[in-house]
Motif scaffolding. Structure first.
Motif, PDB file in Angstrom:
ATOM      1  N   VAL A   1       0.901  -1.392  -0.045  1.00  0.00           N
ATOM      2  CA  VAL A   1       0.067  -0.188  -0.011  1.00  0.00           C
ATOM      3  C   VAL A   1       0.964   1.051   0.067  1.00  0.00           C
ATOM      4  N   GLY A   2       1.754   1.407   0.791  1.00  0.00           N
ATOM      5  CA  GLY A   2       2.740   2.527   0.727  1.00  0.00           C
ATOM      6  C   GLY A   2       3.384   2.860  -0.739  1.00  0.00           C
ATOM      7  N   ALA A   3       3.837   1.680  -1.280  1.00  0.00           N
ATOM      8  CA  ALA A   3       4.458   1.811  -2.647  1.00  0.00           C
ATOM      9  C   ALA A   3       3.423   2.305  -3.758  1.00  0.00           C
ATOM     10  N   LEU A   4       2.121   1.759  -3.506  1.00  0.00           N
ATOM     11  CA  LEU A   4       1.231   2.183  -4.414  1.00  0.00           C
ATOM     12  C   LEU A   4       0.918   3.485  -4.157  1.00  0.00           C
ATOM     13  N   ILE A   5       0.741   3.924  -2.927  1.00  0.00           N
ATOM     14  CA  ILE A   5       0.313   5.464  -2.614  1.00  0.00           C
ATOM     15  C   ILE A   5       1.689   6.308  -2.991  1.00  0.00           C
ATOM     16  N   GLY A   6       2.755   6.038  -2.782  1.00  0.00           N
ATOM     17  CA  GLY A   6       3.799   6.791  -3.019  1.00  0.00           C
ATOM     18  C   GLY A   6       3.977   6.796  -4.660  1.00  0.00           C
ATOM     19  N   GLY A   7       3.861   5.717  -5.285  1.00  0.00           N
ATOM     20  CA  GLY A   7       3.831   5.909  -6.780  1.00  0.00           C
ATOM     21  C   GLY A   7       2.780   6.355  -7.427  1.00  0.00           C
ATOM     22  N   ASN A   8       1.516   6.142  -7.002  1.00  0.00           N
ATOM     23  CA  ASN A   8       0.520   6.698  -7.767  1.00  0.00           C
ATOM     24  C   ASN A   8      -0.408   7.987  -7.574  1.00  0.00           C
ATOM     25  N   VAL A   9      -0.134   8.279  -6.311  1.00  0.00           N
ATOM     26  CA  VAL A   9      -0.761   9.452  -5.613  1.00  0.00           C
ATOM     27  C   VAL A   9      -0.206  10.731  -6.483  1.00  0.00           C
ATOM     28  N   PRO A  10       1.075  10.851  -6.603  1.00  0.00           N
ATOM     29  CA  PRO A  10       1.792  12.046  -7.091  1.00  0.00           C
ATOM     30  C   PRO A  10       1.338  12.055  -8.676  1.00  0.00           C
ATOM     31  N   MET A  11       1.302  10.903  -9.609  1.00  0.00           N
ATOM     32  CA  MET A  11       0.886  10.745 -10.747  1.00  0.00           C
ATOM     33  C   MET A  11      -0.636  11.213 -10.865  1.00  0.00           C
ATOM     34  N   THR A  12      -1.377  10.826  -9.779  1.00  0.00           N
ATOM     35  CA  THR A  12      -2.836  11.184  -9.931  1.00  0.00           C
ATOM     36  C   THR A  12      -3.274  12.637  -9.472  1.00  0.00           C
ATOM     37  N   VAL A  13      -2.610  13.135  -8.681  1.00  0.00           N
ATOM     38  CA  VAL A  13      -2.663  14.585  -8.253  1.00  0.00           C
ATOM     39  C   VAL A  13      -2.282  15.451  -9.479  1.00  0.00           C
ATOM     40  N   LEU A  14      -0.998  15.034 -10.006  1.00  0.00           N
ATOM     41  CA  LEU A  14      -0.487  15.764 -11.116  1.00  0.00           C
ATOM     42  C   LEU A  14      -1.643  15.929 -12.607  1.00  0.00           C
ATOM     43  N   GLY A  15      -2.253  14.880 -12.440  1.00  0.00           N
ATOM     44  CA  GLY A  15      -3.262  14.545 -13.493  1.00  0.00           C
ATOM     45  C   GLY A  15      -2.619  13.797 -14.926  1.00  0.00           C
ATOM     46  N   VAL A  16      -1.701  13.098 -14.491  1.00  0.00           N
ATOM     47  CA  VAL A  16      -0.895  12.285 -15.429  1.00  0.00           C
ATOM     48  C   VAL A  16      -1.589  10.879 -15.642  1.00  0.00           C
ATOM     49  N   THR A  17      -2.290  10.391 -14.469  1.00  0.00           N
ATOM     50  CA  THR A  17      -3.158   9.122 -14.606  1.00  0.00           C
ATOM     51  C   THR A  17      -4.500   9.507 -13.667  1.00  0.00           C
ATOM     52  N   ASP A  18      -5.349   8.591 -13.972  1.00  0.00           N
ATOM     53  CA  ASP A  18      -6.619   8.900 -13.242  1.00  0.00           C
ATOM     54  C   ASP A  18      -7.036   7.326 -13.119  1.00  0.00           C
ATOM     55  N   PRO A  19      -6.607   6.644 -11.838  1.00  0.00           N
ATOM     56  CA  PRO A  19      -7.144   5.271 -11.501  1.00  0.00           C
ATOM     57  C   PRO A  19      -8.548   5.038 -11.558  1.00  0.00           C
ATOM     58  N   ARG A  20      -9.319   6.061 -11.455  1.00  0.00           N
ATOM     59  CA  ARG A  20     -11.007   5.786 -11.676  1.00  0.00           C
ATOM     60  C   ARG A  20     -11.141   5.346 -13.042  1.00  0.00           C
ATOM     61  N   ILE A  21     -10.372   5.396 -13.971  1.00  0.00           N
ATOM     62  CA  ILE A  21     -10.708   5.069 -15.253  1.00  0.00           C
ATOM     63  C   ILE A  21      -9.957   3.991 -15.711  1.00  0.00           C
ATOM     64  N   TRP A  22      -9.125   3.287 -14.705  1.00  0.00           N
ATOM     65  CA  TRP A  22      -8.217   2.099 -15.235  1.00  0.00           C
ATOM     66  C   TRP A  22      -9.252   1.020 -15.369  1.00  0.00           C
ATOM     67  N   THR A  23      -8.715   0.116 -16.167  1.00  0.00           N
ATOM     68  CA  THR A  23      -9.523  -1.198 -16.588  1.00  0.00           C
ATOM     69  C   THR A  23      -8.996  -2.306 -15.610  1.00  0.00           C
ATOM     70  N   ALA A  24      -9.756  -3.379 -15.338  1.00  0.00           N
ATOM     71  CA  ALA A  24      -9.204  -4.435 -14.583  1.00  0.00           C
ATOM     72  C   ALA A  24      -7.896  -4.887 -14.891  1.00  0.00           C
ATOM     73  N   LYS A  25      -7.449  -4.959 -16.097  1.00  0.00           N
ATOM     74  CA  LYS A  25      -6.148  -5.308 -16.739  1.00  0.00           C
ATOM     75  C   LYS A  25      -5.162  -4.164 -16.263  1.00  0.00           C
TER      76      LYS A  25
END
Length: 160
Positions: free
Chosen positions: A106-130
Motif C-alpha cells: 500500500v505504501g508503494a502504491l500510494i507513493g507511486g500513484n498519488v503524485p501521478m494522480t494529483v498531477l493529472g498524469v493518470t486517473d485510476p478511476r478509469i483504469w480497467t481491471a487489466k
C-alpha cells in the motif's frame, strides 16, 4: 534496535523490494510485448512545470535526463517506503509478515500513484481491471520481498 539500524535495514529491504517490483514489471513487458510506461517521465515533466523548475540541456539531453529521473523516482519511493517501515519496526511496530507486506504494498502504491494522480498524469478511476492487475502485481511482489527481508533482518538481530 537503533533507529539508524532500522532505517538502514528498511532501506535495504526497500531496495530488494524495488528490484522485485522492477523484475515483475519487466517480465510482464517481455511476456505481453508491451512498452515501458511513460507515466514516470510524464510525472517528472508535470512536477517540473508545477514547481517552475528547469531541467537543463538541449532537447535531446533534457529528454534523456527526464528518462533517467522518471524511473529514479520509483527507486526513491521503494527505498523510502522500506526505510519508513524499518523505522517503524525499530520503534517497536512488529506486525505479522502479511501485515508488513500489505503495508509495504500500500505504501508503494500510494507513493507511486498519488503524485501521478494529483498531477493529472493518470486517473485510476478509469483504469480497467487489466490496468489494475498490471499495477498491483509488481507492487505485491515489492511488498512480499520487503516483508520477507525485514522479517529476516529481525530474526538475525534476535538470534544475537
Amino acid at each position: 534496535m537503533s533507529l539508524l539500524r532500522g532505517f538502514l535495514g528498511g532501506a535495504a529491504a526497500g531496495a530488494a523490494g524495488t528490484t522485485a517490483l522492477n523484475a515483475v514489471s519487466y517480465l510482464g513487458m517481455a511476456i505481453k510485448g508491451r512498452p515501458a510506461s511513460s507515466t514516470p517521465q510524464a510525472t517528472v515533466e508535470k512536477l517540473v512545470d508545477v514547481a517552475q523548475l528547469t531541467i537543463p540541456g538541449s532537447d535531446e539531453v533534457r529528454k534523456n535526463r527526464i528518462a533517467g529521473i522518471g524511473p529514479l523516482t520509483g527507486v526513491i519511493v521503494g527505498v523510502g517506503v522500506g526505510a519508513l517501515l524499518g523505522l517503524f519496526r525499530s520503534a517497536g511496530w512488529r506486525p505479522a509478515p502479511v501485515v508488513s507486506g500489505l503495508a509495504a504494498t500500500v505504501g508503494a502504491l500510494i507513493g507511486g500513484n498519488v503524485p501521478m494522480t494529483v498531477l493529472g498524469v493518470t486517473d485510476p478511476r478509469i483504469w480497467t481491471a487489466k490496468d489494475w492487475v498490471s499495477d498491483i502485481a509488481p507492487h505485491l511482489a515489492y511488498g512480499v520481498v520487503v516483508a520477507a527481508t525485514l522479517w529476516g533482518f529481525g530474526r538475525h538481530a534476535s538470534s544475537r
